[in-house]
Design an enzyme around this catalytic site. Structure first.
Site, PDB file in Angstrom:
ATOM      1  N   THR A 150     -70.443 109.789  69.504  1.00  0.00           N
ATOM      2  CA  THR A 150     -71.827 109.369  69.762  1.00  0.00           C
ATOM      3  C   THR A 150     -72.907 110.478  69.889  1.00  0.00           C
ATOM      4  OG1 THR A 150     -70.776 107.755  71.181  1.00  0.00           O
ATOM      5  CG2 THR A 150     -73.149 108.235  71.599  1.00  0.00           C
ATOM      6  N   ASP A 188     -77.763 106.681  69.909  1.00  0.00           N
ATOM      7  CA  ASP A 188     -77.557 106.172  68.495  1.00  0.00           C
ATOM      8  C   ASP A 188     -76.816 104.889  68.498  1.00  0.00           C
ATOM      9  OD1 ASP A 188     -74.634 107.131  66.982  1.00  0.00           O
ATOM     10  OD2 ASP A 188     -74.831 107.300  69.059  1.00  0.00           O
ATOM     11  N   ARG A 205     -73.754 104.014  66.343  1.00  0.00           N
ATOM     12  CA  ARG A 205     -72.641 103.825  65.478  1.00  0.00           C
ATOM     13  C   ARG A 205     -71.421 103.786  66.204  1.00  0.00           C
ATOM     14  NH1 ARG A 205     -71.582 107.955  60.450  1.00  0.00           N
ATOM     15  NH2 ARG A 205     -73.113 106.634  59.680  1.00  0.00           N
ATOM     16  N   LYS A 226     -75.354 101.163  73.320  1.00  0.00           N
ATOM     17  CA  LYS A 226     -74.780 102.236  74.110  1.00  0.00           C
ATOM     18  C   LYS A 226     -75.424 102.573  75.265  1.00  0.00           C
ATOM     19  CE  LYS A 226     -72.868 104.429  70.111  1.00  0.00           C
ATOM     20  NZ  LYS A 226     -72.624 105.733  69.386  1.00  0.00           N
ATOM     21  N   GLY A 242     -67.697 108.133  74.120  1.00  0.00           N
ATOM     22  CA  GLY A 242     -66.206 108.089  74.452  1.00  0.00           C
ATOM     23  C   GLY A 242     -65.745 106.885  73.863  1.00  0.00           C
ATOM     24  N   SER A 264     -70.379 113.707  70.821  1.00  0.00           N
ATOM     25  CA  SER A 264     -69.734 114.381  69.394  1.00  0.00           C
ATOM     26  C   SER A 264     -71.278 115.216  69.112  1.00  0.00           C
ATOM     27  CB  SER A 264     -69.210 113.928  68.570  1.00  0.00           C
ATOM     28  OG  SER A 264     -70.071 112.763  67.974  1.00  0.00           O
ATOM     29  N   ASP A 281     -74.596 114.791  62.850  1.00  0.00           N
ATOM     30  CA  ASP A 281     -73.153 114.817  63.185  1.00  0.00           C
ATOM     31  C   ASP A 281     -72.392 113.645  62.393  1.00  0.00           C
ATOM     32  OD1 ASP A 281     -71.733 113.119  66.038  1.00  0.00           O
ATOM     33  OD2 ASP A 281     -70.832 114.676  64.952  1.00  0.00           O
ATOM     34  N   SER A 316     -72.194 110.163  64.491  1.00  0.00           N
ATOM     35  CA  SER A 316     -73.454 109.430  64.955  1.00  0.00           C
ATOM     36  C   SER A 316     -74.038 109.049  63.586  1.00  0.00           C
ATOM     37  CB  SER A 316     -74.175 110.282  65.781  1.00  0.00           C
ATOM     38  OG  SER A 316     -73.453 110.968  66.735  1.00  0.00           O
TER      39      SER A 316
END
Lengths: 288, 279
Positions: B42, B58, B60, B74, B88, B170, B207, B210
């Protein structure tokens, strides 16, 4: 105990030969027998060399190739490079870390190869120095040849790729990542990346090391889909990226260098320092 | 009301309880397929601005290297004045925030007042520490209480940080780079929203864990406003044409029309048993 006085008799030193089991910490007689007994136990048996191989501690069978470089020792952190309108610019800080110790605080990780190529190096500093000497010698040989052909950035990038890939294929890598910058044969800016595995690519912005995670988003946001940056804008962007890397990379340092290459000139600015803003410290008080 | 019976045993309120670990090991050894944890991979972040806090995330959810969900949420509700972003393992963040949200509601009913942010923070941190990091939930807690606007970050092992801007997940490095270069104290609302949107976008585009959209949540002392999606950063490309074959692509050799007489039969069942009707 045997007293062994050296020949001449004038030396004040006396060598005392003490049986080994008195000075070893462990009682391992196996290696004593094979090294100290020069005569076979059974004189009637034919001489068998395999009985006299050293089998004591610290014996490593030589099966693998020589793998000296398994871990970097003195390392440099990120190198940030970007293209601008008419040239390339590369920045790197001046720290050689010894693990987590900030040991050498005034080392240059940028290099002027010749009038047309600059490069920066992340990773093991000894491997960088090794290749730097080889590259310097290559440039001297080229000058001696004096045939009008000069090494430009794409050529050096290709050569570095082959060298590093060859070393990794022999399981003895040069633990370095290079950022090579210059102008290509058509006069357009060129920026190339080569890492210790021989992975190589070219891009308008290249960051090696930890800064890759921090600076790459900032560079891409400012450069993707936009006209080429001017030199002042590129320099300002580079300094901003170095600041962010200094805030968030544990192995970064505030003093850094910037090397700028344009058609016909190379400039390396040496005494730059990140001006940190630590006002945020006032916010992180103990939570209520 | 709170009597512990054999039918409904209460969980122990003291010490660590790892009872389910034994059960899970027994189930796994008896051949049950262990469900894989869906990680979120994330970018989440939060900032304090002039009038409150702004949280961003985000959308995803990844399962290994597959995108499990394109548009998951999220930013979780905790209280009317508090929201919590979670990175996580998706199940861990969802259940942890739901549990703490329920406990916060009970707490505020018991005390008769709105719980301050530090209450939620203590509950989250103590629970995560109790499970020693096995609950993989990295959280950004933000809200406005009577003491002002706060942003906290909670790590899976239970450590907390109070800061004016935090990022987790991440994509946290990409988002933090944007914050470090552009954050300043006491920003206006629109500037703050743009900064958070740009930080999440840096995570989305740089990244791999995400992606898709940017969700925002703006919390001021007047309440919370959930903007989902705030920015549709990745739109699936629209098909340029209809790709069905046109009628006549395959040549028609013969046409024969047959009319059928359809007789419809409807069966209605009647209840003819003696039990129906009044006695």
């Amino acid at each position: 105990m045997m007293w062994k006085i050296p020949e001449g008799g004038h030396s004040p030193l006396v060598f005392i030969k003490i049986p080994m089991f008195l000075c070893c910490g462990h009682l391992d007689f196996k290696h004593l027998t094979s090294t100290m007994d020069l005569m076979p136990l059974q004189a009637s048996q034919p001489f068998d060399p395999s009985k006299y191989r050293y089998t004591g501690p610290n014996v490593q069978p030589r099966q693998l190739p020589n793998t000296r470089s398994q871990a970097p020792i003195t390392t440099g952190t990120s190198v940030i490079g970007l293209q601008f309108d008419g040239g390339v610019m590369i920045a790197a800080d001046k720290l050689g870390s010894y693990g987590s110790l900030a040991r050498y605080q005034n080392i240059g990780r940028l290099m002027r190869v010749n009038d047309h190529v600059i490069l920066g190096c992340t990773g093991d500093y000894a491997d960088f120095q090794f290749l730097r000497d080889i590259i310097d010698q290559k440039m001297i040989d080229e000058e001696c040849l004096d045939d009008g052909i000069v090494t430009r950035a794409p050529a050096l990038h290709c050569w570095l790729t082959r060298v590093l890939y060859n070393r990794r294929s022999r399981f003895d890598p040069l633990w370095t990542t290079f950022v090579v910058g210059g102008l290509d044969d058509d006069g357009k800016p060129f920026l190339g990346f080569v890492d210790k595995l021989g992975t190589a690519y070219t891009a308008p912005q290249i960051v090696s090391g930890m800064g890759g995670h921090l600076a790459t988003p900032l560079l891409r946001e400012k450069m993707e889909g936009q006209p080429p940056l001017s030199e002042e804008a590129a320099r300002e962007l580079l300094i901003r990226c170095m600041t962010v890397c200094y805030y968030r990379d544990c192995r970064a340092f505030s003093k850094f260098q910037i090397a700028t290459l344009k058609a016909g000139s190379i400039k390396i600015e040496d005494d730059l320092e990140v001006k940190g803003d630590w006002e945020v410290a006032h916010f992180s008080k103990e939570h209520a | 009301m709170s009597a512990a019976t054999a039918l409904a045993p209460q969980p122990s309120t003291t010490g660590f309880s790892f009872d389910n670990c034994q059960r899970n090991a027994a189930l796994e050894s008896s051949g049950m397929a262990v469900p894989k944890a869906v990680k979120t991979g994330t970018t989440i972040c939060g900032i304090v601005f002039k009038d409150g806090v702004i949280l961003g995330a985000d959308t995803r959810a990844t399962d290994g290297s597959t995108v499990a969900s394109l548009n998951c949420q999220k930013i979780h509700y905790l209280a009317p004045n508090m929201y919590c972003c979670g990175a996580g393992t998706a199940a861990d963040t969802e259940q942890t925030t739901k549990l703490i949200s329920s406990n916060l509601e009970l707490h505020s009913l018991n005390t008769g007042r709105q719980a301050p942010l530090s209450t939620a923070l203590k509950m989250l941190a103590q629970m995560l520490f109790k499970y020693q990091g096995h609950i993989s939930a990295a959280l950004v807690l933000g809200g406005v209480d009577r003491l002002g606007p706060h942003i906290y970050s909670v790590h899976p092992h239970g450590s907390v940080d109070r800061l004016p801007y935090v990022t987790m997940g991440s994509g946290s490095l990409a988002a933090m780079a944007v914050f470090e270069s552009r954050y300043r104290p006491n920003m206006e609302l629109e500037e703050g929203k743009k900064l958070v949107r740009d930080a999440i976008a840096a995570g989305i585009f740089n990244d791999l864990g995400s992606g898709t959209n940017v969700d925002l949540c703006v919390i001021t002392k007047d309440g919370a406003q959930m903007l989902r999606p705030y920015d549709v950063a990745n739109v699936k490309g629209a098909r340029q044409e209809r790709y069905r074959f046109k009628r006549g692509t395959t040549a028609v050799l013969k046409t024969r029309l047959r009319k059928f007489d359809v007789q419809e039969e409807e069966v209605v069942s009647m209840d003819t048993s003696e039990a129906s009707g009044s006695a």
